[in-house]
Enzyme design. Structure first.
Site, short mmCIF file in Angstrom:
data_model
loop_
_atom_site.label_atom_id
_atom_site.label_comp_id
_atom_site.label_asym_id
_atom_site.label_seq_id
_atom_site.Cartn_x
_atom_site.Cartn_y
_atom_site.Cartn_z
N HIS A 171 -4.22 -35.41 -1.72
CA HIS A 171 -3.75 -35.23 -0.34
C HIS A 171 -4.05 -36.52 0.42
O HIS A 171 -5.04 -37.20 0.13
CB HIS A 171 -4.54 -34.05 0.26
CG HIS A 171 -4.09 -33.60 1.61
ND1 HIS A 171 -4.43 -34.26 2.76
CD2 HIS A 171 -3.34 -32.54 1.99
CE1 HIS A 171 -3.92 -33.61 3.80
NE2 HIS A 171 -3.25 -32.57 3.36
N ASP B 35 -12.70 -32.82 -3.21
CA ASP B 35 -11.92 -32.25 -2.12
C ASP B 35 -11.73 -30.78 -2.45
O ASP B 35 -10.94 -30.44 -3.34
CB ASP B 35 -10.59 -33.00 -2.01
CG ASP B 35 -9.64 -32.36 -1.00
OD1 ASP B 35 -9.93 -31.26 -0.51
OD2 ASP B 35 -8.60 -32.99 -0.72
N GLN C 117 -8.53 -26.78 -1.16
CA GLN C 117 -7.70 -25.73 -1.77
C GLN C 117 -8.46 -24.91 -2.81
O GLN C 117 -7.89 -23.99 -3.39
CB GLN C 117 -6.46 -26.36 -2.45
CG GLN C 117 -5.51 -27.04 -1.49
CD GLN C 117 -4.81 -26.07 -0.56
OE1 GLN C 117 -4.76 -24.86 -0.78
NE2 GLN C 117 -4.24 -26.60 0.51
N LYS D 211 -8.60 -22.73 6.24
CA LYS D 211 -7.88 -22.28 5.05
C LYS D 211 -8.59 -21.12 4.36
O LYS D 211 -8.15 -20.65 3.32
CB LYS D 211 -7.73 -23.44 4.06
CG LYS D 211 -6.83 -24.57 4.57
CD LYS D 211 -6.69 -25.65 3.52
CE LYS D 211 -6.26 -26.97 4.09
NZ LYS D 211 -4.80 -27.07 4.25
N CYS E 238 1.77 -33.76 2.77
CA CYS E 238 0.71 -34.79 2.84
C CYS E 238 0.36 -35.34 1.46
O CYS E 238 -0.81 -35.65 1.19
CB CYS E 238 -0.54 -34.28 3.54
SG CYS E 238 -0.26 -33.79 5.24
#
Ligand code: PMP
Length: 408
Positions: A124, A200, A203, A226, A366
């Site tokens: 991303h 990261d 997600q 999220k 993104c």
């Protein structure tokens, strides 16, 4: 999640109970931001109605109560990701700020010209641009792990690519391809070469059990919005010994020990990285969201999503001219499904779906370099979360057939 559970669960999300364009809303854009359960919304409201006050300062009842709730939320987040201590939890705005914090603080202090940072081409922009900026400031170089035809990281040359690398910054789950990356293995091999590992988790943390000790990583970044919590609150987890060596990111109130006119000393972690008044209500509500997710169970949430994903991959393969990007099996794959439909622009696909009450996203998500790799400007993305149901997959597929007829 059984049918009974899911019907009850959906009632917890007031927003799902509405019509859009005359159809029941099918919300298939949780990879961008999830919906919020009633108890998280109530938690925000309760804070403002009953005990709104700044934290860490006031010697009065409301401020003490707010401080207690804020710090208790930090503890909940620490347990959620199995951090060794809640002092390893830094509250930030979102994943983007967490990564910028590490790039500015750790990066500026530790990287020199010629040092290397290893990323992947599926990152991303928020796990790419901060490293580009750091490279421009320091003269460090960026290296990229490639992907194979299935949209999985190609690790054949990992050990060679790790030469001279000081930091590996990698997503645990791609927001476009859905690919789940073998973070523990990458961390093991990166550590053997003396590199640190930032993950990261934007997600992954909302969708699967994530245990920072089992993964044996050094930093983890994720966003509350999220994972059923409000916007404006996110988390940087870091190994305490590393955080303690890092200089402040932003200067101001709350992050200091003693301030003189020309010089100051800084607070211990995590306060050192939390300058100014934090997002108090949002942090407390993140703690509530964590309780909510844990009561259901992250294993059950990920199993539910995998089941929906399997059904979606099967049903989408019936749509002529539809190409799914990323793995076509549920193995090491999460529930973000990006696709193109021959002859129909991704934005037109999304517009037809919207007319059917189905919310999806279209664009580069993104991840422009990843789309450049596939030589496409955009995809349409449907993404699943704990509240989605097979019927919504059926509606998605029916609407895609309609888009083909309209534009075909
Ligand atoms: N990384 C990934 C993989 C993401 O999907 C996102 C959000 N789309 C981010 C980082 C950035 O999250 P935020 O906008 O909350 O900072």
């Amino acid at each position: 999640l059984s049918l009974f559970d899911i019907v009850a669960l959906r009632r917890e999300f007031p927003i799902l109970n509405q019509s859009v364009n005359g159809k029941t809303l099918a919300f298939l854009d949780s990879a961008a931001s999830s919906q919020k359960p009633r108890r998280v919304i109530d938690c925000l409201e309760e804070y403002y109605r009953r005990y709104n006050a700044n934290v860490h300062r006031g010697i009065y009842r409301l401020s003490e109560e707010a401080t207690f709730a804020f710090e208790r939320a930090r503890g909940k987040v620490a347990r959620f990701i199995n951090a060794r201590s809640q002092r390893e939890i830094v509250f930030v705005r979102n994943t983007t700020e967490a990564i910028n914090l590490v790039a500015r603080s750790w990066g500026d202090a530790n990287l020199r010209a010629g040092d290397r940072i290893l990323l992947s081409i599926m990152e991303h922009h928020s796990n790419l641009v901060p490293w580009q900026m750091l490279a421009q400031r320091t003269g460090a170089q960026l290296e990229f792990l490639p992907i194979d035809g299935e949209g999985r990281l190609a690790l054949d040359h990992l050990d060679a690519q790790l030469a001279g690398v000081r930091l590996v910054a990698i997503t645990q789950q791609s927001n476009v391809l859905g690919t789940i990356n073998p973070v523990a293995e990458i961390a093991r091999r990166a550590h053997a070469c003396g590199a640190l590992v930032l993950v990261d988790g934007a997600q992954s943390v909302p969708h699967m059990p994530v245990d920072v000790q089992a993964l044996d990583i050094d930093f983890l970044a994720f966003s509350g919005h999220k994972m059923c919590a409000p916007t404006g609150i996110g988390v940087l987890w870091g190994r305490r010994a590393i955080l303690e060596q890092m200089p402040p990111f932003l200067g101001g109130g709350s992050m200091i020990r003693v301030v003189g006119l020309h010089e100051s000393t800084y607070a211990d972690v995590p306060a050192r990285f939390e300058a100014g008044t934090p997002a108090i209500a949002e942090a407390i509500a993140l703690g509530e969201a964590v309780d909510f997710l844990q009561e259901i169970g992250m294993d059950r949430i990920s199993a539910h999503e995998r089941e929906l994903l399997g059904y979606a991959l099967e049903r989408l393969s019936e749509v002529e001219g539809l190409r799914v990007y990323g793995p076509t099996t549920t193995e090491m794959r999460g529930g973000a499904v990006s696709f193109t439909l021959d002859g129909v622009h991704p934005h037109d696909v999304a517009a037809v779906l919207d007319s059917e009450g189905i919310a999806v996203r279209a664009g580069h998500h993104c991840a422009q370099p990843l789309h450049a790799h596939y030589d496409i400007p955009a995809t349409t993305r449907a993404s699943f979360y704990l509240y989605n149901i097979p019927e919504e997959v059926d509606r998605l597929v029916a609407a895609l057939h309609k888009a083909r007829t309209l534009f075909g």
